[in-house]
Write an enzyme that holds these catalytic residues in place. Structure first.
Site, PDB file in Angstrom:
ATOM      1  N   ASP A  67       0.818  -1.219   0.000  1.00 45.15           N
ATOM      2  CA  ASP A  67       0.000   0.000   0.000  1.00 45.15           C
ATOM      3  C   ASP A  67       0.851   1.268   0.000  1.00 45.15           C
ATOM      4  O   ASP A  67       2.065   1.208   0.219  1.00 45.15           O
ATOM      5  CB  ASP A  67      -0.958  -0.010   1.213  1.00 45.15           C
ATOM      6  CG  ASP A  67      -0.259  -0.391   2.514  1.00 45.15           C
ATOM      7  OD1 ASP A  67       0.982  -0.396   2.545  1.00 45.15           O
ATOM      8  OD2 ASP A  67      -0.957  -0.679   3.497  1.00 45.15           O
ATOM      9  N   ASP A 136      -7.513  -2.081  14.145  1.00 41.88           N
ATOM     10  CA  ASP A 136      -8.908  -2.379  13.808  1.00 41.88           C
ATOM     11  C   ASP A 136      -9.021  -3.639  12.949  1.00 41.88           C
ATOM     12  O   ASP A 136     -10.066  -3.915  12.368  1.00 41.88           O
ATOM     13  CB  ASP A 136      -9.537  -1.179  13.073  1.00 41.88           C
ATOM     14  CG  ASP A 136      -8.777  -0.812  11.803  1.00 41.88           C
ATOM     15  OD1 ASP A 136      -7.776  -1.486  11.474  1.00 41.88           O
ATOM     16  OD2 ASP A 136      -9.177   0.156  11.125  1.00 41.88           O
ATOM     17  N   HIS A 138      -7.212  -4.255  10.200  1.00 38.10           N
ATOM     18  CA  HIS A 138      -6.984  -4.098   8.755  1.00 38.10           C
ATOM     19  C   HIS A 138      -5.728  -4.825   8.287  1.00 38.10           C
ATOM     20  O   HIS A 138      -4.795  -5.047   9.054  1.00 38.10           O
ATOM     21  CB  HIS A 138      -6.996  -2.622   8.324  1.00 38.10           C
ATOM     22  CG  HIS A 138      -5.834  -1.793   8.756  1.00 38.10           C
ATOM     23  ND1 HIS A 138      -5.979  -0.558   9.341  1.00 38.10           N
ATOM     24  CD2 HIS A 138      -4.499  -1.976   8.657  1.00 38.10           C
ATOM     25  CE1 HIS A 138      -4.797  -0.033   9.578  1.00 38.10           C
ATOM     26  NE2 HIS A 138      -3.884  -0.867   9.173  1.00 38.10           N
TER      27      HIS A 138
HETATM   28  C1  GLP Z   1      -0.266   0.436   8.447  1.00 36.06           C
HETATM   29  C2  GLP Z   1       0.007  -0.457   7.254  1.00 36.06           C
HETATM   30  C3  GLP Z   1      -0.336  -1.901   7.571  1.00 36.06           C
HETATM   31  C4  GLP Z   1       0.289  -2.304   8.889  1.00 36.06           C
HETATM   32  C5  GLP Z   1      -0.246  -1.435  10.002  1.00 36.06           C
HETATM   33  C6  GLP Z   1       0.299  -1.778  11.372  1.00 36.06           C
HETATM   34  O1  GLP Z   1      -1.592   0.793   8.551  1.00 36.06           O
HETATM   35  N1  GLP Z   1      -0.717  -0.037   6.115  1.00 36.06           N
HETATM   36  O2  GLP Z   1       0.128  -2.727   6.519  1.00 36.06           O
HETATM   37  O3  GLP Z   1      -0.006  -3.646   9.157  1.00 36.06           O
HETATM   38  O4  GLP Z   1       0.146  -0.109   9.692  1.00 36.06           O
HETATM   39  O5  GLP Z   1       1.528  -1.147  11.576  1.00 36.06           O
HETATM   40  P1  GLP Z   1       2.411  -1.270  12.887  1.00 36.06           P
HETATM   41  O6  GLP Z   1       3.217  -2.490  12.703  1.00 36.06           O
HETATM   42  O7  GLP Z   1       3.229  -0.025  12.892  1.00 36.06           O
HETATM   43  O8  GLP Z   1       1.494  -1.349  14.045  1.00 36.06           O
END
Ligand code: GLP
Length: 258
Positions: A67, A136, A138
């Site tokens: 993304d 959440d 995702h």
């Molecule tokens: C972002 C990315 C996700 C990732 C999420 C969690 O939203 N788009 O791909 O899984 O962050 O990130 P973190 O590991 O910093 O909690």
């Protein structure tokens, strides 16, 4: 799903990096799906070490990132381009010609998203998709209610995600729009490897692994995947009701399954 619980965040990173290193060592032309975020940052640090200390060769791999923010310049420190450059791509011998991040500009973004999907197919599909999980639930930037059959497309972020990703924007507004691989795209990877650590992820992890399959928790779609490996530290695993069972499975794993 294979659920592996290890003591701490660093152990999560080492276990995940071990899986990726073995793939790249055995298949130098592997196609990797890559993610961003604090959880995978530690995985990349381990891969960089494997490159420096054990000459792990990335020169023939192809990468596709999950993304990116729409409307953010690639050089912006909070862009996922900048993240990847800083934590992995700029530190190993990857061939930039085979590095792909989702398109985020141009007049025909929808058409470019379709091209991104075609590029994945032309590369032979993704061998291993590395994933983190949002609070959440995702995956990538597939926010709750994303279609479980979705493909690479534009999405609007929730306020929860924008808040969680505020760091790095230095007071600037977090973009509202992103391009993300869809859940359907992610599920086509031959192996999905998700890492999570810390108490803030415990609820999302429990809903992903043990909750019902639902678009309200996009990561629960991994329940449909024939080969999904979930590596957690104790804190992220804290709300799993079958925690002891997962440990027993790992302790008694037959040699042929290792
Ligand atoms: C972002 C990315 C996700 C990732 C999420 C969690 O939203 N788009 O791909 O899984 O962050 O990130 P973190 O590991 O910093 O909690």
């Amino acid at each position: 799903m294979e659920v592996i619980v290890v003591p701490a965040a660093q152990d999560v990173a080492m276990a995940a990096a071990g899986i990726i290193s073995r793939l790249v060592a055995g298949k130098p032309g592997a196609v990797l799906g890559l993610a961003t975020g604090a959880s995978v940052e530690r995985v990349y640090a381990e891969l960089v070490l494997a490159h420096q200390k054990h000459a792990l060769d990335f020169s023939r791999i192809t990468t596709f990132n999950l993304d990116e923010y729409v409307g953010l310049s690639r050089s912006h420190p909070a862009s996922f381009h900048a993240f990847m450059e800083k934590h992995l791509l700029g530190r190993v011998n990857v061939d930039r010609k085979r590095v792909h991040l989702p398109p985020t500009d141009g007049d025909d973004l929808a058409g470019s998203c379709e091209q991104f999907e075609r590029d994945i197919r032309a590369a032979g599909g993704i061998d291993l998709q590395l994933l983190g999980i949002g609070r959440d639930g995702h995956l990538g930037f597939n926010e709750p209610t994303s279609s479980l059959a979705s493909r690479t497309r534009i999405k609007t972020l929730t306020s929860v995600t924008r808040e969680a990703n505020r760091a790095g924007f230095g007071g600037e507004e977090v973009p509202l729009h992103v391009v993300t691989m869809g859940i359907g795209t992610i599920l086509e990877a031959r192996h999905c490897l998700l890492v999570a650590d810390g108490p803030a992820k415990a609820d999302a992890v429990a809903r992903m692994v043990e909750g019902p399959l639902t678009a309200m928790v996009p990561a629960s779609a991994l329940q449909l995947h024939p080969r999904a490996t979930i590596i957690l530290d104790e804190a992220a695993a804290a709300r799993l009701s079958l925690r002891d069972y997962y440990r027993e499975v790992q302790r008694n794993k037959p040699d042929w399954q290792r």
